[in-house]
Design a protein around this motif. Structure first.
Motif, PDB file in Angstrom:
ATOM      1  N   GLU A 466      -0.350   0.971   2.407  1.00  0.00           N
ATOM      2  CA  GLU A 466       0.790   1.758   2.681  1.00  0.00           C
ATOM      3  C   GLU A 466       1.881   1.106   2.724  1.00  0.00           C
ATOM      4  OE1 GLU A 466       2.233   5.403   5.388  1.00  0.00           O
ATOM      5  OE2 GLU A 466       0.172   4.785   5.397  1.00  0.00           O
ATOM      6  N   ALA A 467       2.139   0.187   3.868  1.00  0.00           N
ATOM      7  CA  ALA A 467       3.407  -0.293   4.239  1.00  0.00           C
ATOM      8  C   ALA A 467       3.980  -1.272   2.926  1.00  0.00           C
ATOM      9  CB  ALA A 467       3.011  -1.297   5.655  1.00  0.00           C
ATOM     10  N   ALA A 468       3.022  -1.994   2.167  1.00  0.00           N
ATOM     11  CA  ALA A 468       3.460  -2.861   1.323  1.00  0.00           C
ATOM     12  C   ALA A 468       3.991  -2.059   0.076  1.00  0.00           C
ATOM     13  CB  ALA A 468       2.289  -3.840   0.953  1.00  0.00           C
ATOM     14  N   ILE A 469       3.194  -0.867  -0.223  1.00  0.00           N
ATOM     15  CA  ILE A 469       3.721  -0.270  -1.252  1.00  0.00           C
ATOM     16  C   ILE A 469       5.101   0.592  -1.146  1.00  0.00           C
ATOM     17  CG2 ILE A 469       3.164   1.919  -2.783  1.00  0.00           C
ATOM     18  CD1 ILE A 469       0.273   1.281  -2.407  1.00  0.00           C
ATOM     19  N   ILE A 470       5.191   1.197   0.135  1.00  0.00           N
ATOM     20  CA  ILE A 470       6.459   2.010   0.578  1.00  0.00           C
ATOM     21  C   ILE A 470       7.465   0.939   0.644  1.00  0.00           C
ATOM     22  CG2 ILE A 470       7.661   3.029   2.312  1.00  0.00           C
ATOM     23  CD1 ILE A 470       6.134   4.930   0.675  1.00  0.00           C
ATOM     24  N   ALA A 471       7.305  -0.214   1.074  1.00  0.00           N
ATOM     25  CA  ALA A 471       8.384  -1.183   1.194  1.00  0.00           C
ATOM     26  C   ALA A 471       9.311  -1.707  -0.200  1.00  0.00           C
ATOM     27  CB  ALA A 471       7.898  -2.649   1.943  1.00  0.00           C
ATOM     28  N   GLU A 472       8.492  -1.279  -1.195  1.00  0.00           N
ATOM     29  CA  GLU A 472       8.857  -1.653  -2.543  1.00  0.00           C
ATOM     30  C   GLU A 472       9.403  -0.611  -3.336  1.00  0.00           C
ATOM     31  OE1 GLU A 472       9.811  -4.909  -3.196  1.00  0.00           O
ATOM     32  OE2 GLU A 472       8.691  -5.684  -1.519  1.00  0.00           O
TER      33      GLU A 472
END
Length: 770
Positions: A466-472
């Protein structure tokens, strides 16, 4: 006066921020002097605020805390808190819920407030929505806490008992709210003080307060012990139920919340199982059939649950995330596992449980923060006696929120949705699409790929990323298809994680948020819109809806006007009113369920508090032995001749604690059974709540006397030596294992509907017998 009127019109029912604003000037005046202090001097200045009496900070101390916290954040994180964040700090220190928009720095705000409470000797729990945020925020804010002279720890699902005890011993503990509740339940069954990990509660600061305190307020946290599996997971039964067809063998109500066998369906099941379903001796088998039928007909893969790593994992309705420890009542859980042909998990009897609302109300001081608090202000005031402080953004929001694009059918809506995403992607504008469930997110992703629009999917199946996807998600040309989870707690920065392409993306209009349909609550719509337009960035949002959306069909079907099927956006005001009406009805239903559920749980929580108070006496004193001296004086006198007073007191304590826990589990089971059928009293024109109290209160009043009787009976028969007592040999066996999970409070739907459905089913059976 003009500012007050504007505040009232825009934020009705919120606190006046004027008293907080008056402190901003003195805080700013103190800033230069604080900045001249070296690190040791800054820590020493914070140390002067420390007290162990729990007394609230006075005006001068709040000013000092905010000035010191601002400087500590600047030195340790390179971030100087804005004035609006210091307004949020003051709101939290006052025991309020601070409404702060996405990207306004709630994490840092909570850290300064938590430090303020900790410096006054209050033990603080910062309650998050998941383990990732608990660990991230604790480690992120730790340099500030160290600078201010307070300690911090965090707890996760994988934390050992020693790690938990250590984390809870710190001044401030970051922990997912579910995990904190489970630790409370486990501590409640401890046989000695040394086994406990969680100290008495002091202050709770709840992150995403609307989600935790409202959406999940009636969700019970459950501690279970091992028992034999239930019959609803019988493979033969599941195969029989799986062969049944809707409208032929079974029927559902209009809302798909209840299901019952038709006459033909009953005949098919009876023939396959070789029994008379409606015979009094087959009641448990009939219950298993109904449970398996519910799993077959009403619970759907990739909507209500997913199958991952060979396990059935439930999807949280309020968060869109997988609940690793959430399950249905065991019969239903087993039925779904059998339906999906995965290994059946252990079943268990409930040893203890507590609702999220009941758990949070234990904290003497409760505060919270979220981006959408005003919309649930009524619930927060009614259920928690909390007021809202609506904190303005540091930079005004310039996001453009468009009117809904409403279509006649689902097909027309999805065609338009794909076309809009493709158009925005072609421009290079980042798009975040919020869908209603896992199934819809994956269906939309396939359509986008077919349209040659690359996208990333974020749903309960890949929540670890989640965090990695949302960050981009804010990168140039990015298309992110997400369920309701949509990265709460993680900012979406224009231009990607490092904001390197910020200006280019901002020039295209910023992040464009598209909702694939209205949620059951306008507040959830607002949360999705809030992903765009952070910190004054440009952005936009729009919702695509249709008159065939589930929300409209369930709650506003009678309001839908006659319209022509067209690919064009509907401009009929009556059609849009139908959508708005459906959402308002849904909100009212949820509110009434919350209110009604709490009416029942209020009594249970009161009884729990009384019993736990008594259990604490037994655990920490010799009251158990004193009672046995009255109820079994001869046996106590006999044992005093062979064992020491210390051993005798310990044995009495162990026996009584066991029976307290055993009787409480039995009482909870009784209350569950009582509540399952209590709404049948409504058919007899009796008040179900009154009837519930009429049965529950006397049952509880008998509990302590029954515990004393069982304790005396056990001591009469038990073998007691200088080494103590073997509880197992004395017939006091504990579960071979225990575990925790979260369960839906009303998995079969509204109680009144269930009551009526039960009566209808009963009448069908009687009519068939004739």
């Amino acid at each position: 006066m003009r500012a007050w009127i504007r505040r009232f019109l825009q934020r009705p029912g919120t606190l006046d921020l004027a008293p907080y604003r008056r402190l901003l000037g003195p805080i700013g005046e103190r800033e230069d002097a604080v900045r001249e202090l070296d690190d040791a001097g800054l820590s020493a200045a914070a140390g002067k605020l420390r007290r162990d009496d729990g007394r609230e900070l006075d005006r001068a101390e709040v000013i000092e805390l905010c000035a010191l916290g601002r400087e500590a954040a600047r030195r340790q994180l390179g971030e100087r808190p804005f004035d609006v964040q210091l307004l949020g700090v003051q709101a939290l220190l006052s025991g309020r819920v601070a409404e702060m928009a996405t990207g306004e720095g709630k994490t840092l705000t909570a850290a300064i407030a938590a430090a303020g409470y900790a410096l006054r000797g209050r033990r603080v729990h910062v309650l998050t929505v998941n383990d990732y945020l608990a660990r991230r925020d604790a480690e992120w804010m730790e340099p500030i806490y160290t600078q201010l002279g307070v300690t911090v720890g965090w707890v996760g699902q994988s934390s050992t008992q020693e790690q938990r005890r250590d984390a809870y011993s710190r001044d401030i503990t970051y922990v997912a709210v579910n995990e904190a509740g489970f630790d409370y339940l486990r501590d409640g069954l401890c046989g000695s003080e040394d086994e406990r990990v969680q100290p008495e509660p002091g202050v709770a600061i709840v992150d995403e307060a609307d989600s935790v305190m409202v959406d999940e307020a009636r969700v019970p946290l459950v501690l279970a012990g091992t028992v034999e599996p239930e019959g609803a997971g019988d493979p033969k039964l599941v195969r029989v139920i799986g062969s049944l067809r809707k409208d032929l063998h079974y029927e559902t109500d209009a809302d798909d919340r209840n299901v019952h066998l038709t006459e033909l369906g009953s005949q098919v099941v009876e023939k396959a199982l070789g029994i008379d379903l409606y015979d009094a001796d087959n009641f448990s088998r009939l219950a298993a059939v109904n449970t398996a039928l519910h799993a077959h007909a009403l619970l759907h893969k990739d909507i209500d649950y997913i199958v991952r790593d060979g396990k059935v994992q439930l999807i949280s309705e309020s968060r869109g995330r997988v609940h690793l420890r959430q399950r249905w009542p065991d019969g239903l859980q087993a039925a779904v596992e059998a339906k999906e042909t995965v290994a059946q998990t252990e079943s268990g009897e409930v040893l203890d449980s507590i609702t999220m609302q009941g758990f949070l109300r234990r904290y003497p001081v409760l505060a919270g923060m979220t981006g959408t608090a005003v919309a649930v202000g009524e619930q927060l005031r009614e259920f928690y006696q909390l007021e809202i402080a609506a904190i303005p953004p540091n930079v005004p929001c310039v996001r453009e929120d468009e009117e809904d694009r409403l279509y006649a059918t689902l097909e027309r809506k999805e065609d338009a949705l794909v076309a809009e995403i493709a158009e925005q992607h072609a421009k290079g504008r980042p798009v975040l699409v919020g869908t209603l469930d896992v199934s819809e997110s994956e269906r939309l992703a396939k359509r986008l790929l077919a349209a040659e629009v690359p996208c990333v999917v974020l749903n309960a199946k890949n929540d670890a990323e989640e965090a990695a996807i949302i960050a981009e998600a804010g990168c140039h040309g990015a298309v992110t298809v997400s369920t309701q989870m949509a990265g709460r707690g993680t900012d979406i920065r224009l231009g990607g994680r490092d904001a390197a392409d910020h200006e280019r993306v901002a020039g295209l209009g910023g992040l464009y948020v598209i909702g694939s349909g209205r949620y059951d609550s306008s507040r959830l719509d607002g949360q999705l819109r809030g992903r765009a337009g952070r910190q004054g960035d440009p952005g936009g949002s729009v919702f695509f809806t249709s008159l065939q959306d589930e929300l409209v069909q369930h709650y506003g079907k009678d309001e839908i006007p006659a319209v022509e099927d067209s690919s064009e956006v509907l401009t009929d005001s009556g059609a849009q009113l139908a959508v708005d009406h459906a959402q308002r009805v849904a909100e009212g239903v949820v509110m009434e369920i919350h209110r009604n559920t709490w009416r029942y749980h209020q009594l249970i929580e009161h009884q729990r508090a009384l019993l736990k108070q008594y259990r604490e006496q037994v655990l920490t004193t010799d009251v158990a032995l004193e009672e046995l001296e009255k109820s079994a004086p001869d046996r106590v006198a006999e044992l005093r001749e062979s064992v020491s007073e210390e051993v005798l007191a310990a044995v009495a304590r162990q026996i009584e604690l066991h029976h307290i826990d055993r009787r409480w589990a039995e009482h909870l089971a009784f209350l569950t059974d009582l509540r399952e059928g209590i709404h049948l009293h409504a058919l007899a024109r009796q008040n179900p709540l009154d009837e519930f109290h009429r049965a529950a209160v006397p049952a509880f009043n008998r509990l302590r006397s029954e515990v004393r009787e069982r304790t005396a009976e056990t001591l009469e028969k038990a073998e007691v030596t200088e080494d103590g007592i073997d509880l197992g040999a004395s017939g006091l066996r504990k579960p071979s294992s225990t575990w925790t999970y979260v369960v839906h409070d009303n998995p079969f739907g509204d109680e009144a509907q269930r009551a009526i459905g039960s009566v209808v089913a009963m009448l069908r059976g009687k009519r068939r017998r004739r």
